[in-house]
Design a protein around this motif. Structure first.
Motif, PDB file in Angstrom:
ATOM      1  N   ARG A 231      -9.514 -83.031  42.246  1.00  0.00           N
ATOM      2  CA  ARG A 231      -9.729 -81.853  43.082  1.00  0.00           C
ATOM      3  C   ARG A 231     -10.105 -82.320  44.489  1.00  0.00           C
ATOM      4  O   ARG A 231     -10.681 -83.395  44.659  1.00  0.00           O
ATOM      5  N   HIS A 237      -4.647 -73.312  44.523  1.00  0.00           N
ATOM      6  CA  HIS A 237      -3.906 -73.668  43.315  1.00  0.00           C
ATOM      7  C   HIS A 237      -2.501 -73.095  43.425  1.00  0.00           C
ATOM      8  O   HIS A 237      -2.312 -71.952  43.869  1.00  0.00           O
ATOM      9  N   GLU A 285      -6.913 -71.266  39.617  1.00  0.00           N
ATOM     10  CA  GLU A 285      -5.710 -71.646  38.877  1.00  0.00           C
ATOM     11  C   GLU A 285      -5.159 -70.524  38.012  1.00  0.00           C
ATOM     12  O   GLU A 285      -3.945 -70.323  37.940  1.00  0.00           O
ATOM     13  N   ARG A 433      -3.048 -77.779  45.288  1.00  0.00           N
ATOM     14  CA  ARG A 433      -2.928 -78.502  44.021  1.00  0.00           C
ATOM     15  C   ARG A 433      -1.875 -77.783  43.194  1.00  0.00           C
ATOM     16  O   ARG A 433      -2.053 -76.634  42.782  1.00  0.00           O
TER      17      ARG A 433
END
Length: 546
Positions: A231, A237, A285, A433
């Motif tokens: 992270r 996300h 996420e 990410r």
């Protein structure tokens, strides 16, 4: 720094200073300066990636070895730990040649500009390709240290012996000096000539012995940091949104429409689009997963793939091919005529998935003037070219850091995921990410290509193979490239979707297919013929990777 805080980059030169290390040899000054920010301090993701616009000079020993004041060494390795253990075995090779114990050697994570460019880690050849250079560099480093010790101790090099990094005079062990003491605060200017003698394998004490793998304790205890664990501050996300299953290469699904209102009820979720590349980002996420699932996209997918494996194999055999005799040894026809027994057959192999155990993941932080990519690419320098290609940034403004991911059966979607993260980060102006879903990995990976072959083998009365003939039909794989001359890199779906660029096929050996290596060159067959019938271009087939 916490185990999963990869946001702060540890500069190679800063690392060496902090560890009291002195480098064997001297790199060109611009290369050293290129590893630092203007102040020489580490640069975080939040403030921009550290620049790595050069590759450590492979012709200088300091690109491979650093000696520390505490009599330990850092070995700079250019091949990736993929679970096969080379982070241990390459250190064994270096320790052997340097006369150090395993506890005295370590390596650093791979990163462009800090670790040498040894190409990709493929084909179960990390030791075969990476080992010789490490062995020669360590041998040359040892020679340089022995020359220093000779001057310090007043004894000729041939009268010196080394154990655990301590150089002593034969017959007088009290007259000694350590590697760390020899180097002090100075640098050496030692070129890597490759001419230093290496040890006779009969004398090896570390290579060929069982030593504990350096990565296993953390993996066995659940403390190992894989790419999926990483992270960085301020990241979003992401998920890609693609047609469920891809079409024939060059003819993938195109976007007809995207209904952004379909995810309006998910707080913070937004659509990321560049031409036919579509994704979503969100603050957490689960919101990204939901947004990717709910986003309504209308696709146009041409139907060009064969409808069955049988149709695929017949298409390969009936297509116009580029035929090449790979091996033609002896007289195959005469050998078959005199063989006591002949066996032959047709063998069909369908597309096969590389099937990563864990979904691919990457983190990118693209800014106006730099980019940092943290990923599991099997070739970080090629991934740097790919990131520069889709961002428009100069190559020297891109840094790629390697973090290990889960195992996979061959070269799967590491690079596609990494390039996708770069595109998404640049579009949203924040670190992203990205983790693929299973259907992204399974539906859009570059499968092991389909292959159909005719094989004929002749043996004599004693059962020895006297003749072997192999004809293989397959389309190209591992040879689809994108990018301008001098910056070509393996073509990934992300770049094709986001830019509309189409790959060109390399018709040389890297196009791959039947070769001596993968069809039995380890056997002493006196009469041997291998013919590849390569289908080109990829129209109507799936892009593949070995």
């Amino acid at each position: 720094m916490s185990n999963n805080d990869f946001g702060k980059g540890l500069q190679r030169r800063t690392f060496l200073k902090a560890g009291g290390a002195l480098i064997i040899g001297a790199a060109v000054a611009p290369e050293l300066l290129a590893q630092e920010g203007q102040s020489g301090a580490a640069v975080s993701v939040a403030s921009g990636a550290a620049l790595s616009g050069f590759e450590p000079n492979p012709d200088q020993i300091d690109s491979w070895i650093a000696i520390h004041a505490d009599n330990t060494a850092t070995i700079f390795i250019g091949h990736h730990e993929l679970g096969q253990g080379i982070s241990t075995t390459l250190l064994q090779i270096a320790a052997e040649e340097l006369d150090l114990d395993m506890a005295q050697v370590k390596s650093i994570p791979l990163e462009t500009g800090k670790t040498p460019n040894q190409g990709g880690t493929y084909a179960s050849a990390g030791i075969a390709r990476g080992g010789p250079r490490i062995r020669l560099a360590a041998a040359e480093g040892r020679q340089a240290l022995l020359k220093l010790a000779s001057s310090r101790l007043g004894a000729p090099v041939e009268k010196l012996t080394v154990a655990s990094g301590v150089v002593s005079v034969m017959g007088n062990p009290s007259q000694s000096v350590t590697y760390g003491q020899l180097v002090g605060d100075r640098r050496f200017s030692v070129p890597f000539t490759g001419s230093a003698p290496i040890k006779d394998y009969h004398t090896h004490k570390i290579v060929g012995t069982r030593v504990p793998r350096v990565d296993i304790p953390a993996k066995a205890s659940g403390k190992y940091v894989y790419m999926q664990h990483v992270r960085v501050p301020g990241m979003l996300h992401g998920r890609v949104v693609r047609h469920r299953g891809r079409g024939a290469y060059y003819h993938d699904a195109t976007v007809v429409s995207v209904d952004e209102s379909s995810i309006a009820d998910i707080p913070g979720a937004r659509v990321v689009r560049r031409k036919d590349f579509v994704g979503v980002v969100a603050p957490d996420e689960w919101s990204a997963v939901k947004a990717a699932e709910r986003l309504r996209v209308t696709w146009d997918m041409p139907a060009m793939l064969p409808s069955s494996p049988e149709e695929l194999f017949e298409r390969l055999r009936s297509a116009k091919t580029d035929d090449q005799i790979v091996v033609d040894r002896g007289d195959v026809a005469t050998a078959f005529a005199g063989a006591a027994h002949i066996a032959s057959g047709r063998y069909d192999s369908p597309y096969q998935m590389h099937a990563p155990f864990g979904a691919h993941c990457a983190i990118a932080d693209v800014k106006a003037d730099s980019a940092l990519l943290i990923c599991s690419s099997q070739n970080i320098y090629e991934s740097r070219l790919a990131a520069a290609s889709v961002t428009g940034l100069p190559v020297e403004r891109v840094t790629v850091r390697y973090v290990e991911t889960s195992g996979t059966y061959g070269r799967s979607a590491h690079a596609d995921c990494a390039q996708s993260a770069v595109i998404m980060s640049q579009e949203v102006g924040a670190p992203v990410r990205l983790q693929f879903m299973r259907w992204d990995d399974h539906g859009w990976e570059a499968y092991q290509p389909a292959h159909t072959a005719d094989v004929k083998v002749g043996v004599d009365a004693n059962g020895r193979i006297v003749a072997y003939e192999y004809h293989g039909w397959q389309h190209g794989f591992g040879g689809a490239y994108i990018g301008p001359k001098g910056q070509q890199h393996m073509a990934e779906y992300a770049e094709s979707l986001a830019t509309g660029r189409k790959a060109t096929l390399n018709n040389g050996l890297r196009a791959q297919g039947p070769t001596p290596f993968n069809t039995g060159d380890m056997y002493a067959i006196p009469n041997w013929k291998i013919v590849t019938h390569r289908v080109s271009p990829l129209d109507g087939y799936l892009k593949g990777n070995p």
